[in-house]
Motif scaffolding. Structure first.
Motif, short mmCIF file in Angstrom:
data_model
loop_
_atom_site.label_atom_id
_atom_site.label_comp_id
_atom_site.label_asym_id
_atom_site.label_seq_id
_atom_site.Cartn_x
_atom_site.Cartn_y
_atom_site.Cartn_z
N ASP A 820 0.98 -1.25 -0.13
CA ASP A 820 -0.16 0.08 0.01
C ASP A 820 1.00 1.46 -0.04
OD1 ASP A 820 -2.27 -1.45 -0.16
OD2 ASP A 820 -2.79 -1.17 1.88
N MET A 821 1.94 1.25 0.79
CA MET A 821 2.91 2.29 0.90
C MET A 821 3.68 2.50 -0.34
SD MET A 821 4.55 1.62 4.66
CE MET A 821 5.73 3.21 4.44
N ILE A 822 3.90 1.53 -1.11
CA ILE A 822 4.93 1.62 -2.24
C ILE A 822 4.05 2.14 -3.37
CG2 ILE A 822 6.15 0.20 -3.85
CD1 ILE A 822 7.25 -1.27 -1.51
N VAL A 823 2.77 1.45 -3.65
CA VAL A 823 2.03 1.71 -4.83
C VAL A 823 1.38 2.99 -4.57
CG1 VAL A 823 -0.31 1.26 -5.83
CG2 VAL A 823 1.23 -0.55 -5.10
N ALA A 824 1.11 3.62 -3.54
CA ALA A 824 0.46 5.10 -3.28
C ALA A 824 1.75 6.01 -3.56
CB ALA A 824 0.18 5.18 -1.84
N GLU A 825 3.00 5.70 -3.13
CA GLU A 825 4.14 6.30 -3.54
C GLU A 825 4.37 6.56 -5.20
OE1 GLU A 825 7.18 9.41 -2.83
OE2 GLU A 825 5.41 8.79 -1.80
N PHE A 826 4.34 5.30 -5.72
CA PHE A 826 4.66 5.35 -7.04
C PHE A 826 3.50 5.97 -7.74
CE2 PHE A 826 3.37 3.39 -11.27
CZ PHE A 826 4.60 2.98 -11.79
N GLU A 827 2.11 5.99 -7.61
CA GLU A 827 1.08 6.68 -8.35
C GLU A 827 1.20 8.16 -7.88
OE1 GLU A 827 -2.29 4.69 -6.83
OE2 GLU A 827 -2.19 3.10 -8.69
N ARG A 828 1.89 8.45 -6.79
CA ARG A 828 1.87 9.86 -6.52
C ARG A 828 3.00 10.62 -7.31
NH1 ARG A 828 2.88 8.82 -1.45
NH2 ARG A 828 0.88 8.92 -0.66
N THR A 829 4.01 9.82 -7.52
CA THR A 829 5.23 10.30 -8.15
C THR A 829 4.97 10.53 -9.48
OG1 THR A 829 6.56 9.17 -6.52
CG2 THR A 829 7.92 10.03 -8.37
N ASP A 831 2.09 10.99 -11.06
CA ASP A 831 1.14 11.86 -11.60
C ASP A 831 1.50 13.42 -11.54
OD1 ASP A 831 -0.54 9.87 -11.82
OD2 ASP A 831 -1.47 10.17 -10.02
N LEU A 832 2.68 13.52 -10.28
CA LEU A 832 3.12 14.92 -9.97
C LEU A 832 4.23 15.09 -11.20
CD1 LEU A 832 3.09 14.71 -6.09
CD2 LEU A 832 1.87 16.49 -7.83
N LEU A 833 4.98 14.11 -11.51
CA LEU A 833 6.03 14.34 -12.61
C LEU A 833 5.33 14.47 -14.06
CD1 LEU A 833 8.78 11.64 -12.10
CD2 LEU A 833 8.88 14.14 -11.55
N ALA A 834 4.20 13.94 -14.17
CA ALA A 834 3.39 14.27 -15.56
C ALA A 834 2.87 15.82 -15.53
CB ALA A 834 2.32 13.48 -15.50
#
Length: 907
Positions: A820-829, A831-834
């Motif tokens: 949960d921690m890793i997937v949330a950080e992956f999606e956060r990173t 989306d914000l890079l895009a």
């Protein structure tokens, strides 16, 4: 370059990749039929749909070879598209190469004379290392070279159909041989095999690449309208040489004994003599000038007689006389080569490169005097250049050891010498350590007689230094620096001088003892990088260092451990700030810093396009001297064939030249992202370290990645851990297997984790600063380089495959918590890079998207196979069935190798 032309070339490249890959896969299909492996034919990659049922035995090897063919195709197509770009848009359109670099230096307002002055400062040295990241055997790489050469031949447009058929048959035969050549190391390779691999590049490939590289530079210089006479008068500039750690890097590598170092130095020396003998033999075929048509200087005939006499082989001398007496230049060169060949066999020969250089100068001067200036330019000058670059040592050998090991060695010395409390030296406060070291270093007297033993660690260090002292006395050339990994304080460096004194590796001067080899700090962790400027200032102030009177000091920076320590963004920013502050210290002392960048093969360990890496260096930090490690599989990727080797060496030299020129100018403006980076860095570090410190993380990590398989692999000679412990400490784990394991499981976690949290906190707490960051991004080389690398890691990761590996975690709660921690950080990173880059990577970076997309389907099959293999192997290990586990382990190794080939990276 117009956007339409760029798009046309890109599409042409994609078509060439597909066309060449289809051709090679068809050849592989024929090889499988020939070998009777017909059950694998439906599973050929990139040949249509793959059956749903469980793939048969051999699929891993099939896909591994398929990826190797794809990698070759991509290399050839990249070279072809560069050629088309040059034809269509001119050589200056290719970023990072000499035509563009010279144009950009002129754009800085530099005249040809000023450019020559800059080039005279440029001194670039790639350093070949043998970290455990090269999974392929050398025999496999030999098959690759044969295939690559046939692929090059197949590009020639004027071959007949019969000639093309022959090429295809040779490719099928090579693939048949490759299929039956074991791909992986079932026995861990020894150091000398690793060194022989490095020598192959140094002796057999780089010299030919240097010929092309020099030609490219000369052509670019002429095409720029600059005077060639001025360039030639300046000598061998810019300077390129080579280094190696193989046989000298003893940091956590107990197999690198003093005897190994002595053997490595001898192997390098003999290989250098072989190189020069071969070059002279090739030169002899060109120097067929006859006595009948040329005036022969008396000095030439005299030297022929002298060499024939000192050769020590009357029969060989007579044979050369009979064959070449009418061609005196050829005769002299043949005698020079024969003398080197006998020298390799242990007979007397040239005492040093300068002696050989005198004979080459005699050849050059006499040929030039006879009016044959083109012969001198094309054949003699490159020979002198290679002698200058490779000497009689081939590559300088650095010696690296950990500061903790040195502390233990010094402690044993102190105990043996009867110094009170010497056994506690590693824990002495810094003031007490410095007081003892400064007192002792005023005296040339050693603690012990050179035959006395103080203890295991002390003996190993002192015996290694005695090997260096003997080599320096006998041969002079070939020794690099004494590098201290994990440098934390001044005493870590001064302790090396004490050990050098003890081993006789110091020289007396009127001002006091001097160590002839440079002592180099290696700053690796975040804390050490922040302390580094103070340590360097204290070091440069010390009398022992000032006595060397060197205008330059080398400082090594560790990209791997800093990333493992605090994550990619914080590590990058910490390294950036450290270079700014270290450069300021050097400026205070009036010296130049030569940074040695310890970059690994992956982005998480400092890798990235060389010219972009240089462009992102802090302004003023590159003053000409530039060293960088070339590790593991990246050596083969960059240098396995002539065209690629030339391209990458040109990127290094031209990039260093332009960056040095740029850094010598005042900065045009401060980096607009700098004010925002401290807060971003801190937030990223906190998020990254919180993950690593969360209870249960090590257990999760060891189950979700194949780290246990990597620790048992036979990929390289060096252990995966510094102290040999297993399973309990990330700190003890080397950065290479740390990154390798996350890469194999397609998390790529060290290359992006923490960045999303940092960007999100900035956006939530200060939306206007997030907008400032977005506006600064196109104008900040550091931020653009770092975030582009993060984006590449994200694109290479795969959430579905991560989930497959997560199924290996036995504890459901543990798995859920961390995923949960890793997937949330992956999606956060992501989306914000895009948002920062104004679009997804696929639309902005089509070449990267293509290379990832073409690999994904076969990789998915391999990952799922690896997950099942890990499950079975771990079950056998847990049940105590060690023999059964060992029997199936080669399948796991082949799986690791196949995925590495597909991802084009390990650690």
């Amino acid at each position: 370059m117009t956007s339409s032309t760029r798009e046309q070339l890109r599409l042409e490249g994609f078509e060439l990749i597909d066309e060449n890959l289809r051709f090679l896969i068809d050849c592989l299909s024929d090889a499988l039929r020939s070998l009777g492996e017909t059950e694998l034919l439906p599973y050929l990659p990139w040949s249509g749909s793959v059956p749903e049922e469980q793939p048969p035995e051999g699929t891993q090897q099939l896909y591994s070879i398929g990826f190797q063919l794809l990698n070759m195709v991509e290399e050839r197509v990249a070279a072809a598209i560069r050629r088309e770009r040059e034809k269509t848009l001119g050589p200056e359109s290719i970023r990072g190469l000499w035509p563009r670099a010279l144009k950009d230096m002129s754009g800085l307002g530099l005249s040809p004379e000023e450019i020559i002055k800059v080039l005279g400062e440029v001194d670039v040295q790639p350093v070949l290392t043998a970290h455990p990241t090269e999974a392929k055997r050398s025999s496999v790489r030999e098959r690759h070279r044969a295939l690559y050469n046939e692929l090059v031949r197949n590009e020639y447009p004027k071959y007949t159909e019969r000639e093309r058929r022959r090429i295809r048959e040779r490719i099928v035969t090579s693939l048949e041989t490759l299929w039956r050549t074991g791909e992986i190391h079932l026995v861990r390779p020894d150091l000398f095999r690793e060194l022989r691999d490095a020598i192959h590049y140094l002796r057999d490939l780089f010299p030919a690449a240097l010929n092309r590289l020099d030609l490219h530079f000369t052509e670019a210089w002429r095409d720029a309208g600059f005077p060639l006479e001025s360039l030639r008068a300046a000598g061998n500039i810019p300077r390129l040489s080579f280094g190696t750690w193989i046989g000298g890097d003893r940091d956590g590598h107990p197999l690198v004994t003093p005897d190994v170092t002595a053997t490595a130095l001898k192997m390098l020396r003999n290989a250098a003599l072989q190189l020069h003998a071969r070059e002279l033999e090739q030169l002899a075929t060109q120097l067929t000038l006859t006595r009948q048509l040329n005036e022969v200087p008396e000095a030439l005939d005299t030297r022929i007689d002298e060499l024939a006499f000192v050769l020590g082989d009357e029969a060989a001398a007579t044979d050369l006389h009979n064959r070449f007496q009418e061609e005196p230049w050829r005769h002299l060169v043949a005698l020079m080569a024969a003398r080197l060949r006998r020298q390799i066999d242990g007979h007397a020969g040239y005492p040093n490169p300068e002696a050989l250089s005198k004979d080459i100068d005699l050849l050059s001067d006499s040929i030039r005097d006879s009016g044959c200036t083109l012969i001198e330019e094309q054949y003699l000058r490159p020979l002198r250049q290679k002698l200058d670059i490779f000497g009689f040592h081939l590559a300088t050998l650095d010696v690296r050891q950990n500061s903790e090991f040195h502390d233990n060695a010094i402690s044993q010395l102190l105990v043996a010498a009867g110094v009170p409390d010497g056994e506690s030296y590693p824990s002495w406060p810094e003031e007490k350590r410095l007081e003892m070291l400064n007192r002792e270093l005023q005296s040339p007297r050693p603690f012990l007689h050179d035959t006395a033993s103080a203890g295991e660690q002390a003996d190993l260090v002192l015996d290694a230094y005695r090997v260096l002292a003997t080599h320096r006395r006998d041969h002079g050339q070939g020794l690099g620096a004494l590098i201290v990994s994990m440098t934390r304080q001044l005493s870590d460096l001064l302790g090396v001088f004490l050990l050098a004194r003890e081993a006789g590796l110091t020289e007396s001067t009127p001002d006091g003892p001097v160590c002839p080899l440079e002592v180099v700090p290696l700053f690796e962790t975040m804390d050490d990088l922040e302390r580094a400027p103070g340590v360097l200032s204290d070091f440069l102030s010390h009398p022992l260092v000032k006595r060397r009177k060197s205008p330059e000091q080398q400082v090594m920076l560790g990209y791997s451990d800093s990333n493992k320590d605090c994550g990619i963004l914080t590590a990058g920013w910490t390294l950036h700030r450290a270079q700014e502050n270290l450069s300021a210290v050097a400026k205070e002392f009036g010296i130049k810093l030569r940074y040695f960048h310890g970059r690994g093969g992956t982005i998480s360990r400092g890798a990235g396009p060389t010219h972009w890496f240089m462009a992102a260096l802090p302004h003023g930090s590159l003053s000409g001297g530039f060293r960088m490690t070339e590790q593991g599989e990246t050596i083969a990727q960059k240098y396995a064939n002539l065209a690629n080797a030339t391209y990458h060496l040109e990127l290094l030299l031209a990039g260093a030249a332009y960056t040095t020129a740029s850094h010598s100018q005042p900065a045009s403006q401060p980096d607009p992202a700098d004010p925002l980076l401290p807060a971003l860095s801190e937030a990223s570090q906190q998020a990254y370290q919180m993950l690593l410190r969360t209870e249960g993380f090590i257990e999760f990590y060891r189950e979700v990645t194949p780290i246990d398989a990597l620790e048992n692999s036979r990929i390289g000679s060096r252990p995966a851990r510094r102290t040999g412990k297993k399973g309990h400490s990330i700190a003890d784990l080397r950065a290479i297997p740390w990154v390798f394991s996350w890469t194999q499981a397609r998390f790529y976690l060290p290359g992006w984790y923490g960045v999303g949290t940092a960007l999100e906190s900035l956006k939530q707490e200060s939306p206007e600063k997030f907008d400032e960051l977005k506006a600064a991004l196109p104008h900040s080389t550091f931020l653009a380089y770092t975030l582009t690398n993060v984006e590449t890691n994200l694109a290479s990761a795969n959430l579905d495959i991560m989930s497959d590996y997560a199924g290996l975690v036995g504890d459901d709660a543990l798995r859920t918590k961390f995923m949960d921690m890793i997937v949330a950080e992956f999606e956060r990173t992501r989306d914000l890079l895009a948002e920062l880059f104004d679009g997804e990577m696929q639309g902005r970076r089509p070449r990267m998207a293509k290379t990832l997309e073409i690999r994904e389907a076969p990789l998915r099959v391999l990952h799922r196979q690896q997950v099942e293999l890990l499950r079975q192997w771990r079950g056998l290990v847990a049940a105590g069935k060690e023999t059964d586990a060992e029997v199936m382990f080669p399948k796991l190794l082949l799986s690791i190798n196949a995925i590495s080939s597909g991802l084009r990276t390990t650690g």
